[in-house]
Design a protein around this motif. Structure first.
Motif, PDB file in Angstrom:
ATOM      1  N   THR A  52       1.726  65.071 -95.041  1.00 34.03           N
ATOM      2  CA  THR A  52       2.456  64.206 -94.560  1.00 34.03           C
ATOM      3  C   THR A  52       3.770  64.028 -95.234  1.00 34.03           C
ATOM      4  OG1 THR A  52       1.715  62.483 -95.787  1.00 34.03           O
ATOM      5  CG2 THR A  52       0.639  62.693 -93.658  1.00 34.03           C
ATOM      6  N   PRO A  53       4.923  63.469 -94.931  1.00 33.32           N
ATOM      7  CA  PRO A  53       6.060  63.082 -95.923  1.00 33.32           C
ATOM      8  C   PRO A  53       5.754  62.514 -97.273  1.00 33.32           C
ATOM      9  CG  PRO A  53       6.635  62.495 -93.845  1.00 33.32           C
ATOM     10  CD  PRO A  53       5.166  62.708 -93.809  1.00 33.32           C
ATOM     11  N   GLY A  54       4.556  61.755 -97.309  1.00 35.09           N
ATOM     12  CA  GLY A  54       4.205  61.291 -98.660  1.00 35.09           C
ATOM     13  C   GLY A  54       3.541  62.201 -99.510  1.00 35.09           C
ATOM     14  N   GLY A  55       2.995  63.322 -98.876  1.00 33.69           N
ATOM     15  CA  GLY A  55       2.196  64.251 -99.483  1.00 33.69           C
ATOM     16  C   GLY A  55       0.752  64.061 -99.314  1.00 33.69           C
ATOM     17  N   SER A  56       0.190  63.141 -98.426  1.00 35.15           N
ATOM     18  CA  SER A  56      -1.003  63.102 -98.085  1.00 35.15           C
ATOM     19  C   SER A  56      -1.539  64.304 -97.266  1.00 35.15           C
ATOM     20  CB  SER A  56      -1.458  61.811 -97.273  1.00 35.15           C
ATOM     21  OG  SER A  56      -1.140  60.764 -98.058  1.00 35.15           O
ATOM     22  N   THR A  57      -2.835  64.797 -97.747  1.00 30.12           N
ATOM     23  CA  THR A  57      -3.139  65.942 -97.064  1.00 30.12           C
ATOM     24  C   THR A  57      -4.563  66.046 -96.298  1.00 30.12           C
ATOM     25  OG1 THR A  57      -4.022  66.861 -99.078  1.00 30.12           O
ATOM     26  CG2 THR A  57      -1.853  67.547 -98.531  1.00 30.12           C
ATOM     27  N   ASN A  58      -4.777  66.595 -95.585  1.00 28.09           N
ATOM     28  CA  ASN A  58      -6.165  66.973 -94.996  1.00 28.09           C
ATOM     29  C   ASN A  58      -6.473  68.431 -94.645  1.00 28.09           C
ATOM     30  OD1 ASN A  58      -4.537  65.781 -92.716  1.00 28.09           O
ATOM     31  ND2 ASN A  58      -6.474  66.647 -91.382  1.00 28.09           N
ATOM     32  N   TYR A  59      -7.750  68.736 -94.742  1.00 27.44           N
ATOM     33  CA  TYR A  59      -8.287  70.190 -94.471  1.00 27.44           C
ATOM     34  C   TYR A  59      -9.241  70.375 -93.416  1.00 27.44           C
ATOM     35  CZ  TYR A  59      -5.228  70.952 -98.634  1.00 27.44           C
ATOM     36  OH  TYR A  59      -4.075  71.143 -99.524  1.00 27.44           O
ATOM     37  N   ALA A  60      -9.401  71.430 -92.936  1.00 30.40           N
ATOM     38  CA  ALA A  60     -10.727  71.902 -92.149  1.00 30.40           C
ATOM     39  C   ALA A  60     -11.731  71.879 -93.088  1.00 30.40           C
ATOM     40  CB  ALA A  60     -10.301  73.001 -91.090  1.00 30.40           C
ATOM     41  N   ASP A  61     -12.856  71.572 -92.801  1.00 31.13           N
ATOM     42  CA  ASP A  61     -13.836  71.619 -93.572  1.00 31.13           C
ATOM     43  C   ASP A  61     -14.227  73.185 -94.147  1.00 31.13           C
ATOM     44  OD1 ASP A  61     -16.175  69.112 -92.300  1.00 31.13           O
ATOM     45  OD2 ASP A  61     -14.706  68.874 -93.404  1.00 31.13           O
ATOM     46  N   SER A  62     -13.936  73.993 -93.465  1.00 32.00           N
ATOM     47  CA  SER A  62     -14.050  75.612 -93.642  1.00 32.00           C
ATOM     48  C   SER A  62     -13.205  75.960 -94.790  1.00 32.00           C
ATOM     49  CB  SER A  62     -13.902  76.424 -92.278  1.00 32.00           C
ATOM     50  OG  SER A  62     -12.521  76.081 -91.722  1.00 32.00           O
ATOM     51  N   VAL A  63     -12.074  75.509 -94.851  1.00 27.47           N
ATOM     52  CA  VAL A  63     -11.152  75.939 -95.782  1.00 27.47           C
ATOM     53  C   VAL A  63     -10.941  75.038 -97.145  1.00 27.47           C
ATOM     54  CG1 VAL A  63      -9.959  76.895 -94.132  1.00 27.47           C
ATOM     55  CG2 VAL A  63      -8.854  74.708 -95.080  1.00 27.47           C
ATOM     56  N   LEU A  64     -11.864  73.812 -97.141  1.00 27.82           N
ATOM     57  CA  LEU A  64     -11.510  72.954 -98.297  1.00 27.82           C
ATOM     58  C   LEU A  64     -12.147  73.464 -99.484  1.00 27.82           C
ATOM     59  CD1 LEU A  64     -10.867  69.636 -98.421  1.00 27.82           C
ATOM     60  CD2 LEU A  64     -13.227  69.331 -98.357  1.00 27.82           C
ATOM     61  N   GLY A  65     -11.124  73.313-100.324  1.00 29.52           N
ATOM     62  CA  GLY A  65     -11.456  73.807-101.994  1.00 29.52           C
ATOM     63  C   GLY A  65     -10.966  75.269-102.054  1.00 29.52           C
ATOM     64  N   ARG A  66     -10.525  76.135-100.957  1.00 32.10           N
ATOM     65  CA  ARG A  66      -9.867  77.339-101.049  1.00 32.10           C
ATOM     66  C   ARG A  66      -8.445  77.397-100.542  1.00 32.10           C
ATOM     67  NH1 ARG A  66     -11.680  81.101 -97.319  1.00 32.10           N
ATOM     68  NH2 ARG A  66     -12.207  79.664 -95.878  1.00 32.10           N
ATOM     69  N   PHE A  67      -7.895  76.413 -99.711  1.00 36.53           N
ATOM     70  CA  PHE A  67      -6.602  76.578 -99.247  1.00 36.53           C
ATOM     71  C   PHE A  67      -5.698  75.150 -99.700  1.00 36.53           C
ATOM     72  CE2 PHE A  67      -7.174  79.244 -94.974  1.00 36.53           C
ATOM     73  CZ  PHE A  67      -7.777  80.026 -95.716  1.00 36.53           C
ATOM     74  N   THR A  68      -4.723  75.539-100.157  1.00 44.10           N
ATOM     75  CA  THR A  68      -3.726  74.302-100.409  1.00 44.10           C
ATOM     76  C   THR A  68      -2.647  74.333 -99.684  1.00 44.10           C
ATOM     77  OG1 THR A  68      -4.822  74.391-102.715  1.00 44.10           O
ATOM     78  CG2 THR A  68      -2.642  73.310-102.329  1.00 44.10           C
ATOM     79  N   ILE A  69      -2.147  73.309 -99.061  1.00 48.60           N
ATOM     80  CA  ILE A  69      -0.947  73.295 -98.419  1.00 48.60           C
ATOM     81  C   ILE A  69       0.081  72.160 -99.187  1.00 48.60           C
ATOM     82  CG2 ILE A  69      -1.600  70.757 -97.168  1.00 48.60           C
ATOM     83  CD1 ILE A  69       0.069  71.839 -94.758  1.00 48.60           C
ATOM     84  N   SER A  70       1.273  72.702 -99.075  1.00 57.10           N
ATOM     85  CA  SER A  70       2.222  71.921-100.108  1.00 57.10           C
ATOM     86  C   SER A  70       3.742  72.019 -99.219  1.00 57.10           C
ATOM     87  CB  SER A  70       2.511  72.574-101.696  1.00 57.10           C
ATOM     88  OG  SER A  70       2.710  73.998-101.390  1.00 57.10           O
ATOM     89  N   ARG A  71       4.591  71.276 -99.700  1.00 63.58           N
ATOM     90  CA  ARG A  71       5.964  71.271 -99.227  1.00 63.58           C
ATOM     91  C   ARG A  71       7.107  71.170-100.089  1.00 63.58           C
ATOM     92  NH1 ARG A  71       5.760  66.563 -95.329  1.00 63.58           N
ATOM     93  NH2 ARG A  71       7.820  66.794 -95.446  1.00 63.58           N
ATOM     94  N   ASP A  72       8.159  71.593 -99.824  1.00 61.45           N
ATOM     95  CA  ASP A  72       9.365  71.838-100.634  1.00 61.45           C
ATOM     96  C   ASP A  72      10.363  71.156 -99.663  1.00 61.45           C
ATOM     97  OD1 ASP A  72      11.761  71.961-102.005  1.00 61.45           O
ATOM     98  OD2 ASP A  72      10.852  74.083-103.194  1.00 61.45           O
ATOM     99  N   ASN A  73      10.865  69.923 -99.822  1.00 63.37           N
ATOM    100  CA  ASN A  73      11.738  69.270 -98.967  1.00 63.37           C
ATOM    101  C   ASN A  73      13.102  69.891 -99.031  1.00 63.37           C
ATOM    102  OD1 ASN A  73       9.635  67.840 -97.871  1.00 63.37           O
ATOM    103  ND2 ASN A  73      10.265  65.992 -99.225  1.00 63.37           N
TER     104      ASN A  73
END
Length: 115
Positions: A52-73
């Motif tokens: 989200t714009p505020g930086g909240s994230t959620n992940y599929a269970d299958s990738v949790l702990g392995r993938f990281t989403i981030s943003r550069d506005n």
């Protein structure tokens, strides 16, 4: 019209890492959320990660702990860093942006994880 352009896909060995990027044609701050989805052959498209714009994230269970989403506005870019890749992560990865009732998709980038 919003355009989302993914890049960074390719072939990687199992256990390896890869980072894909999604550049938007306009400021990503206006979107309610941005995310990555994937679709493997013969399977439905599924959510991988969302931010989200505020930086909240959620992940599929299958990738949790392995993938990281981030943003550069400042760069209108969303990233997906993928570690410890598995063959089952192989798919076309799509960037997604949502604004109210509107949904935008990129054309996708193919990731193949070899065993």
């Amino acid at each position: 019209q919003v355009q989302l352009v993914e890049s960074g896909g390719g072939l990687v060995q199992a256990g390896g890492s890869l980072t894909v990027s999604c550049v938007a044609s306009q400021s990503i701050s206006v979107f309610d959320a941005m995310g990555w989805y994937r679709q493997a052959p013969g399977k439905q498209r599924e959510l991988v990660a969302r931010i989200t714009p505020g930086g909240s994230t959620n992940y599929a269970d299958s990738v949790l702990g392995r993938f990281t989403i981030s943003r550069d506005n400042a760069k209108n870019t969303v990233y997906l860093q993928m570690n410890s890749l598995k063959p089952e992560d192989s798919a076309v990865y799509y960037c997604n942006a949502k604004k109210r009732v509107l949904t935008y998709w990129g054309k996708g980038t193919l990731i193949t994880v070899s065993s």
